[in-house]
Structure formats: C-alpha cells, structure tokens
Design an enzyme around this catalytic site. Structure first.
Site, PDB file in Angstrom:
ATOM      1  N   GLN A   1       4.983  -6.753 -12.386  1.00 37.00           N
ATOM      2  CA  GLN A   1       5.617  -5.365 -13.065  1.00 37.00           C
ATOM      3  C   GLN A   1       6.851  -5.647 -13.514  1.00 37.00           C
ATOM      4  O   GLN A   1       7.701  -6.382 -12.922  1.00 37.00           O
ATOM      5  CB  GLN A   1       5.687  -4.335 -11.616  1.00 37.00           C
ATOM      6  CG  GLN A   1       4.550  -3.570 -11.492  1.00 37.00           C
ATOM      7  CD  GLN A   1       3.320  -4.235 -10.388  1.00 37.00           C
ATOM      8  OE1 GLN A   1       4.122  -5.212  -9.874  1.00 37.00           O
ATOM      9  NE2 GLN A   1       2.158  -3.865 -10.476  1.00 37.00           N
TER      10      GLN A   1
ATOM     11  N   ASN B   1       3.460  -1.609 -15.328  1.00 35.12           N
ATOM     12  CA  ASN B   1       2.545  -2.588 -14.984  1.00 35.12           C
ATOM     13  C   ASN B   1       2.501  -3.646 -16.069  1.00 35.12           C
ATOM     14  O   ASN B   1       3.041  -3.483 -17.276  1.00 35.12           O
ATOM     15  CB  ASN B   1       1.024  -1.948 -14.924  1.00 35.12           C
ATOM     16  CG  ASN B   1       0.799  -1.144 -13.650  1.00 35.12           C
ATOM     17  OD1 ASN B   1       1.349  -1.350 -12.538  1.00 35.12           O
ATOM     18  ND2 ASN B   1       0.306  -0.007 -13.720  1.00 35.12           N
TER      19      ASN B   1
ATOM     20  N   CYS C   1       5.618   1.458  -6.320  1.00 36.84           N
ATOM     21  CA  CYS C   1       5.644   0.252  -6.222  1.00 36.84           C
ATOM     22  C   CYS C   1       6.466  -0.283  -5.027  1.00 36.84           C
ATOM     23  O   CYS C   1       7.688  -0.322  -4.869  1.00 36.84           O
ATOM     24  CB  CYS C   1       6.200  -0.615  -7.523  1.00 36.84           C
ATOM     25  SG  CYS C   1       6.208  -2.449  -7.223  1.00 36.84           S
TER      26      CYS C   1
ATOM     27  N   ASN D   1       6.831  -3.281  -2.996  1.00 37.05           N
ATOM     28  CA  ASN D   1       7.384  -4.198  -2.849  1.00 37.05           C
ATOM     29  C   ASN D   1       8.547  -4.232  -3.962  1.00 37.05           C
ATOM     30  O   ASN D   1       9.739  -4.862  -3.785  1.00 37.05           O
ATOM     31  CB  ASN D   1       6.320  -5.501  -3.256  1.00 37.05           C
ATOM     32  CG  ASN D   1       5.680  -5.706  -2.014  1.00 37.05           C
ATOM     33  OD1 ASN D   1       6.169  -5.775  -0.672  1.00 37.05           O
ATOM     34  ND2 ASN D   1       4.551  -6.276  -2.195  1.00 37.05           N
TER      35      ASN D   1
ATOM     36  N   GLU E   1      -4.936  -4.919  -8.386  1.00 38.34           N
ATOM     37  CA  GLU E   1      -3.966  -3.643  -8.613  1.00 38.34           C
ATOM     38  C   GLU E   1      -4.246  -3.217 -10.012  1.00 38.34           C
ATOM     39  O   GLU E   1      -4.342  -3.665 -11.032  1.00 38.34           O
ATOM     40  CB  GLU E   1      -2.473  -4.486  -8.639  1.00 38.34           C
ATOM     41  CG  GLU E   1      -1.744  -3.493  -8.451  1.00 38.34           C
ATOM     42  CD  GLU E   1      -0.096  -4.075  -8.140  1.00 38.34           C
ATOM     43  OE1 GLU E   1       0.859  -3.332  -8.048  1.00 38.34           O
ATOM     44  OE2 GLU E   1      -0.117  -5.239  -7.797  1.00 38.34           O
ATOM     45  N   ARG E   2      -4.143  -1.802 -10.083  1.00 34.79           N
ATOM     46  CA  ARG E   2      -4.174  -0.996 -11.137  1.00 34.79           C
ATOM     47  C   ARG E   2      -3.227  -1.469 -12.326  1.00 34.79           C
ATOM     48  O   ARG E   2      -1.991  -1.534 -11.902  1.00 34.79           O
ATOM     49  CB  ARG E   2      -3.996   0.476 -10.791  1.00 34.79           C
ATOM     50  CG  ARG E   2      -4.277   1.485 -11.921  1.00 34.79           C
ATOM     51  CD  ARG E   2      -4.025   3.119 -11.530  1.00 34.79           C
ATOM     52  NE  ARG E   2      -2.602   3.192 -10.997  1.00 34.79           N
ATOM     53  CZ  ARG E   2      -2.075   4.278 -11.083  1.00 34.79           C
ATOM     54  NH1 ARG E   2      -2.870   5.547 -11.318  1.00 34.79           N
ATOM     55  NH2 ARG E   2      -0.857   4.470 -10.726  1.00 34.79           N
TER      56      ARG E   2
ATOM     57  N   CYS F   1       0.700  -6.441  -2.621  1.00 30.36           N
ATOM     58  CA  CYS F   1       0.975  -5.345  -3.301  1.00 30.36           C
ATOM     59  C   CYS F   1       1.339  -4.289  -2.176  1.00 30.36           C
ATOM     60  O   CYS F   1       0.609  -4.026  -0.988  1.00 30.36           O
ATOM     61  CB  CYS F   1      -0.366  -4.483  -3.965  1.00 30.36           C
ATOM     62  SG  CYS F   1      -0.347  -2.912  -4.381  1.00 30.36           S
TER      63      CYS F   1
END
Length: 274
Positions: free
Chosen positions: A45, A63, A72, A74, A209-210, A218
């Site tokens: 990201q 993304n 998000c 993290n 992950e999308r 994630c």
C-alpha cells in the site's frame, strides 16, 4: 516530479509513505500503481500523510492496484511509530476514512492500535443480498477438488470473509482469493482469509488482500479473523494470529472493540522521480 518518501513494514506488510503535511502531493492512479509496482519501488500500500488540526495526522491508503483502501491496520501502526519519532508522544491519534484510530507506542518497535468495534450486519459488510454473515455457506475447493462450505464475514473498516479449515496447507489462497474478492456477493470487493486453529489462543492464516493480492501480513485481516473466531466459539478474547512472517496479537475488550499489537520496522528514507 521528484518525491521524498519513506518505506516501512509491519511483519513484511510493506508501505511507501509520502508525508504531504507541509507540501501537497497529487498523484494520479497510474502514478500510484507505478510506485507500488515491485519493478519500480514496490509496496502493498501507498500511504499519504496529511495535516489534521484535531488529531496527529490524517491518512489516505491506496492499494497497489490504485484503489483506495478503507482501512489498513499495519499501516496505521507504522505511521504511529513514524509520528512518534517527531513528537515522542505515547498515544498517537490518526484520522482515517474508518474514523479516528488511537495507537499506543510500546517501545522496542512494538505498537498497539485500537481498530474499533466490528460490523457484522449484511448491509454493513456490505453484501449484495441479505445473508447470515456468520455462515455465508460459500463453496470453496481444496487442493484435492473437495468442496468446503463456510465463510464468516466481518467489516473492520473494510470487508472480510474468513474460512476456518482443518488444514491450511490444503487450500490455495492464490486461487480462492481473487475469485471471492471479485464475487458479485461483495459489491465493494473483499479481503479473503483461510484460517486454521492451532489452539484456543492461536490461529494460523493465509490472506488475499483486496486490491493488493497476496500479502505477507494484513492487520485488518488479523482483527477480522480473531473476531470471527470468537463468534464461532473457536477462540476467546485474546488470540495470536500467525502469518508467514510473524504474529499479530489481537485482543477484544469488554466494549467489543478490537486492539492489534505487533512489531514495526525501521524507517527508511527513499527518493525517486515519477
């Protein structure tokens, strides 16, 4: 355009960070995709930090496909550490599209972030039709083409579906993930997790992950998985979620709010032209 940026990661879930608090940075979708491309800079990201008068900063998450990510975990933990280096505050509050997220700097590159109370109603995920979000009864296939039915859906700032299986290695997330991410059932797409219970306090996961695809870790998937596991009576209020690169510790408080604790990396300054 010359850009000064930073790289950080949480358990290998990596980010390019652009600090736009003093000077606005405008990027189009193609430029975002290029920055995230691992043949150029590369990251899961891209995070833009913006000035906020009421909190420590505002964050926008992109993304790797150029789409905006609603949350998000993290990344939020990494930015909390990043800003702590400036002001040395123990508590960092960051504004995201999912609301204000409070993080505690624990020292030794450990950060805890309160993600908030998850949403489980079908309209809140969102799903395209009314369904039991605790068991969507979705069919997936294991590596032997055997059918498996399940799927618990939770929204923790972004939509997730989690499957609890007996043997994680018997399911190929790289095939299952992209099919479910773009399923008509999820109008805003979804993150897909395959999880295996190790014991009452430990789950092992693989995540698609999308908007980013396969990822080493994630944060929101860890939160969604821990909560889904609790409501399915697999684990209790404290659960370690194990990724290939390490563990995120998830706790659920008496208000049903989810807290995520884990390590963050050093901050690496980078400069590039786009």
């Amino acid at each position: 355009m010359k850009i000064k940026a930073y790289k950080m990661d949480g358990l290998g879930n990596d980010f390019v960070i652009i600090d736009a608090r003093e000077k606005n940075v405008e990027l189009n979708k193609d430029q975002i995709v290029k920055i995230c491309d691992r043949n150029f800079i590369g990251c899961d990201q891209l995070i833009i930090i913006q000035k906020n008068q009421k909190t420590d900063a505002s964050l926008i998450f992109y993304n790797s496909d150029g789409s905006i990510s609603g949350a998000c975990g993290n990344g939020t933990r990494c930015i909390a550490e990043f800003i702590n280096k400036e002001n040395n505050k123990e508590t960092i509050v960051l504004t995201t599209s999912s609301g204000n997220l409070s993080s505690k700097i624990l020292g030794k590159k450990m950060v805890s972030t309160e993600i908030g109370i998850p949403k489980t109603k079908w309209q809140e995920i969102p799903l395209s039709k009314e369904m039991d979000t605790k068991n969507l009864n979705i069919k997936i296939l294991d590596n032997n083409k055997e059918e498996f039915f399940g799927g618990t859906s939770v929204n923790v700032g972004n939509p997730h579906v989690i499957f609890f299986v007996n043997d994680l290695t018997n399911f190929d997330i790289s095939k299952i993930g992209p099919e479910l991410e773009t399923s008509n059932l999820f109008p805003e797409k979804c993150n897909v997790t395959i999880a295996q219970k190790i014991n009452d306090r430990h789950l092992k996961v693989n995540v698609w992950e999308r908007g980013a695809g396969l990822t080493k870790a994630c944060g929101t998937a860890a939160c969604a998985t821990a909560y889904a596991s609790k409501i399915n009576n697999l684990t209790n209020d404290e659960t370690d979620i194990e990724f290939t690169s390490g563990i995120l510790s998830i706790s659920i408080d008496k208000k049903d709010s989810i807290h995520m604790k884990g390590p963050v990396s050093d901050i690496q300054e980078i400069n590039f032209e786009i």
